[in-house]
Scaffold this motif. Structure first.
Motif, short mmCIF file in Angstrom:
data_model
loop_
_atom_site.label_atom_id
_atom_site.label_comp_id
_atom_site.label_asym_id
_atom_site.label_seq_id
_atom_site.Cartn_x
_atom_site.Cartn_y
_atom_site.Cartn_z
N LEU A 16 2.39 -8.54 -7.31
CA LEU A 16 1.42 -8.68 -8.38
C LEU A 16 0.30 -7.64 -8.28
O LEU A 16 -0.24 -7.21 -9.30
CB LEU A 16 0.82 -10.08 -8.37
N ASP A 17 -0.06 -7.26 -7.07
CA ASP A 17 -1.11 -6.26 -6.89
C ASP A 17 -1.07 -5.75 -5.46
O ASP A 17 -0.68 -6.48 -4.53
CB ASP A 17 -2.49 -6.86 -7.19
N VAL A 18 -1.46 -4.50 -5.28
CA VAL A 18 -1.64 -3.89 -3.96
C VAL A 18 -3.03 -3.28 -3.95
O VAL A 18 -3.34 -2.43 -4.78
CB VAL A 18 -0.58 -2.81 -3.67
N ARG A 19 -3.86 -3.70 -3.01
CA ARG A 19 -5.22 -3.19 -2.90
C ARG A 19 -5.41 -2.49 -1.56
O ARG A 19 -5.10 -3.08 -0.51
CB ARG A 19 -6.24 -4.32 -3.06
N VAL A 20 -5.88 -1.28 -1.62
CA VAL A 20 -6.08 -0.47 -0.42
C VAL A 20 -7.56 -0.17 -0.28
O VAL A 20 -8.18 0.34 -1.24
CB VAL A 20 -5.27 0.84 -0.48
N THR A 21 -8.13 -0.47 0.87
CA THR A 21 -9.54 -0.23 1.12
C THR A 21 -9.69 0.79 2.24
O THR A 21 -9.04 0.69 3.28
CB THR A 21 -10.26 -1.52 1.52
N GLY A 22 -10.60 1.75 2.02
CA GLY A 22 -10.82 2.81 3.00
C GLY A 22 -10.16 4.08 2.55
O GLY A 22 -9.41 4.13 1.57
N GLY A 23 -10.47 5.17 3.24
CA GLY A 23 -9.80 6.43 2.98
C GLY A 23 -10.15 7.07 1.68
O GLY A 23 -9.32 7.72 1.05
N ALA A 24 -11.42 6.93 1.20
CA ALA A 24 -11.81 7.58 -0.05
C ALA A 24 -11.66 9.08 0.06
O ALA A 24 -12.17 9.69 0.99
CB ALA A 24 -13.26 7.23 -0.37
N PRO A 25 -10.92 9.71 -0.86
CA PRO A 25 -10.70 11.15 -0.75
C PRO A 25 -11.95 11.97 -0.96
O PRO A 25 -12.27 12.84 -0.18
CB PRO A 25 -9.66 11.44 -1.85
N ASP A 26 -12.72 11.69 -2.02
CA ASP A 26 -13.92 12.47 -2.30
C ASP A 26 -15.05 11.61 -2.85
O ASP A 26 -16.05 12.13 -3.31
CB ASP A 26 -13.63 13.58 -3.32
N ARG B 204 -9.08 0.21 -3.97
CA ARG B 204 -8.25 0.60 -5.10
C ARG B 204 -7.09 -0.37 -5.28
O ARG B 204 -6.43 -0.74 -4.32
CB ARG B 204 -7.65 2.00 -4.88
N SER B 205 -6.82 -0.73 -6.53
CA SER B 205 -5.55 -1.38 -6.87
C SER B 205 -4.57 -0.27 -7.23
O SER B 205 -4.83 0.51 -8.15
CB SER B 205 -5.72 -2.34 -8.05
N LEU B 206 -3.48 -0.20 -6.51
CA LEU B 206 -2.53 0.89 -6.68
C LEU B 206 -1.17 0.35 -7.13
O LEU B 206 -0.69 -0.65 -6.60
CB LEU B 206 -2.35 1.68 -5.38
N GLY B 207 -0.57 1.04 -8.09
CA GLY B 207 0.81 0.78 -8.48
C GLY B 207 1.70 1.86 -7.91
O GLY B 207 1.33 2.56 -6.96
N GLU B 208 2.86 2.02 -8.50
CA GLU B 208 3.80 3.02 -7.98
C GLU B 208 3.23 4.44 -8.08
O GLU B 208 3.49 5.28 -7.21
CB GLU B 208 5.13 2.92 -8.73
N THR C 6 1.97 4.68 7.58
CA THR C 6 2.31 3.35 8.08
C THR C 6 2.11 2.30 7.00
O THR C 6 2.94 1.40 6.82
CB THR C 6 1.45 3.02 9.31
N ALA C 7 1.01 2.40 6.27
CA ALA C 7 0.74 1.44 5.19
C ALA C 7 1.85 1.48 4.14
O ALA C 7 2.33 0.44 3.68
CB ALA C 7 -0.61 1.75 4.55
N TYR C 8 2.26 2.67 3.76
CA TYR C 8 3.29 2.83 2.73
C TYR C 8 4.60 2.17 3.15
O TYR C 8 5.23 1.44 2.37
CB TYR C 8 3.50 4.32 2.48
N ARG C 9 4.99 2.38 4.38
CA ARG C 9 6.26 1.80 4.85
C ARG C 9 6.18 0.28 4.92
O ARG C 9 7.16 -0.42 4.62
CB ARG C 9 6.63 2.41 6.20
N LEU C 10 5.04 -0.26 5.30
CA LEU C 10 4.90 -1.72 5.32
C LEU C 10 4.93 -2.30 3.91
O LEU C 10 5.50 -3.36 3.68
CB LEU C 10 3.59 -2.10 6.03
#
Length: 319
Positions: free
Chosen positions: A124-134, A175-179, A302-306
Motif C-alpha cells: 500500500l505504501d513504502v516510506r523512506v526516511t533519511g538520505g535527502a539528496p539535496d 518520502r513515499s516512494l512507488g516503483e 540493502t533497503a531496495y533488496r529487502l
C-alpha cells in the motif's frame, strides 16, 4: 556508452485496463505489441544520439516475459524472465551511463493514475526516511503534449521537507516512494542517472518531483484507474524517439537520485498474513500500526533488496 531501458506496461500509450496487461486476459497480445513498439522507439532514440551504444532492455512488467523478442530492435539485448537480481532494473551496473524508464505508472494511493500500484496490490505504501539528496524536492504535472523537460520548482505532494536553521545539519526527509522512486534511487545508488521517463501525466509528475532535470514524456492523461485520454501510439513513439535522443545527449547534466544511509523504511501491507511472514525476516519488525512493518538499512541497496523480498512474500497465500 551503456544504457539500460526498463520497460513496464501500464504506462504505455493506448493501454488503460488490466485486460491489456494480464497474460490471462483477452487483450494482452495487443498490449505486448504496443509495449514492444514503444521500447523500439526508445532504443532508436538512444542510438540516434549514440550510434555505438550498448543498449540493454529490461522487461519490467509482471512475469518479465512480455516484450516480443522477435519484434524487438535487433541492435539491443533483452533481459527477460524472473527471479533475477535488481528486478525491474536487471542489467544495471556501475558501468551504465543512463537509465530510461518506459511505460511506468504512478504509485499506489496517488492519482488519478492509470492502473496505479506499487509492485503489486499487496503493498500500500513504502516510506523512506533519511538520505535527502539535496534537501529540496521539486516537481510539476503535465497533460499529454510534446516531449518536455520539467523544471518547475514546487514541493511534490506527499513529500515532507524541513528547512534547516542556520548552523543546523541537513534535514531528514520522509518520502513515499512507488516503483518510479524506488527504482530511480537504486539506479542512483549505483551512480546512474534516470534521464527519461514515460507514462501518464501522473507518473510524469511523480518523476519530476524526484528528478526535475529528467526528460518526461506523458503519453496519456489519466482520467481514472482504467480510463485516459491517450496519444495515438505512432505519435507517442515519435515523441519517445526524440525525447530519448535528447535525454541521452544530456545525461551528464542529470544527477543520480542518491539516497545515502542509514535509512529507516516503513512498508504498509494489505494482508495480515504477509505481515506475519515479514516479521520472520531478521531486522524487520511490526510497528504499532496494524498493517505496517519497519526496518533500518545501512544503505539504499540493502533497503531496495529487502523491499523486493517483502513484495515477494506478499504473493504467498496461507496454506
Amino acid at each position: 556508452m551503456k544504457a539500460l531501458i526498463s520497460v513496464d506496461m501500464e504506462g504505455i500509450s493506448g493501454i488503460v485496463h488490466s485486460s491489456e496487461t494480464n497474460p490471462e486476459r483477452y487483450d494482452y497480445q495487443r498490449g505486448r505489441e504496443l509495449m514492444t513498439a514503444e521500447a523500439n522507439a526508445v532504443i532508436a532514440g538512444v542510438l540516434d544520439a549514440e550510434p555505438t551504444a550498448d543498449v540493454l532492455v529490461a522487461d519490467a512488467h509482471g512475469t518479465f516475459r512480455n516484450l516480443l523478442p522477435e519484434q524487438l530492435d535487433r541492435r539491443a539485448r533483452l533481459v527477460r524472465g524472473k527471479p533475477r537480481a535488481l528486478n525491474m532494473l536487471a542489467g544495471l551496473d556501475e558501468e551504465t551511463d543512463a537509465a530510461l524508464f518506459v511505460g511506468y505508472h504512478v504509485r499506489a494511493g496517488e492519482g488519478p493514475g492509470v492502473l496505479a500500484h506499487t509492485m503489486n496490490g499487496e503493498i500500500l505504501d513504502v516510506r523512506v526516511t533519511g538520505g535527502a539528496p539535496d534537501g529540496e524536492v521539486r516537481g510539476t504535472g503535465r497533460a499529454p503534449g510534446e516531449d518536455v523537460r520539467i523544471t518547475a520548482h514546487t514541493l511534490g505532494e506527499g513529500v515532507q521537507v524541513t528547512a534547516p536553521k542556520p548552523g543546523e545539519d541537513s534535514p531528514t526527509t520522509a518520502r513515499s516512494l512507488g516503483e518510479i522512486g524506488l527504482n530511480a534511487a537504486m539506479a542512483g545508488h549505483l551512480g546512474v542517472p534516470v534521464v527519461l521517463l514515460s507514462g501518464d501525466d501522473a507518473a510524469c509528475a511523480e518523476a519530476a518531483a524526484l528528478i526535475p532535470e529528467a526528460v518526461t514524456v506523458p503519453v496519456k492523461e489519466a482520467l481514472g484507474m482504467a480510463a485516459a485520454v491517450t496519444l495515438h501510439p505512432e505519435e507517442a513513439r515519435d515523441r519517445l524517439r526524440r525525447a530519448a535522443a535528447d535525454a541521452v545527449s544530456r545525461r551528464t547534466e542529470i544527477p543520480p537520485l542518491a539516497l545515502t544511509g542509514p535509512l529507516d523504511v516503513e512498508v504498509d501491507l494489505a494482508s495480515p498474513h504477509t505481515i506475519d511472514l515479514a516479521t520472520l525476516v531478521p531486522g524487520v519488525s511490526r510497528t504499532a500500526g496494524a498493517r505496517t512493518v519497519a526496518f533500518t538499512a545501512p544503505d539504499y541497496g540493502t533497503a531496495y533488496r529487502l523491499i523486493l523480498l517483502l513484495a515477494q512474500l506478499a504473493t504467498i497465500r496461507p496454506a
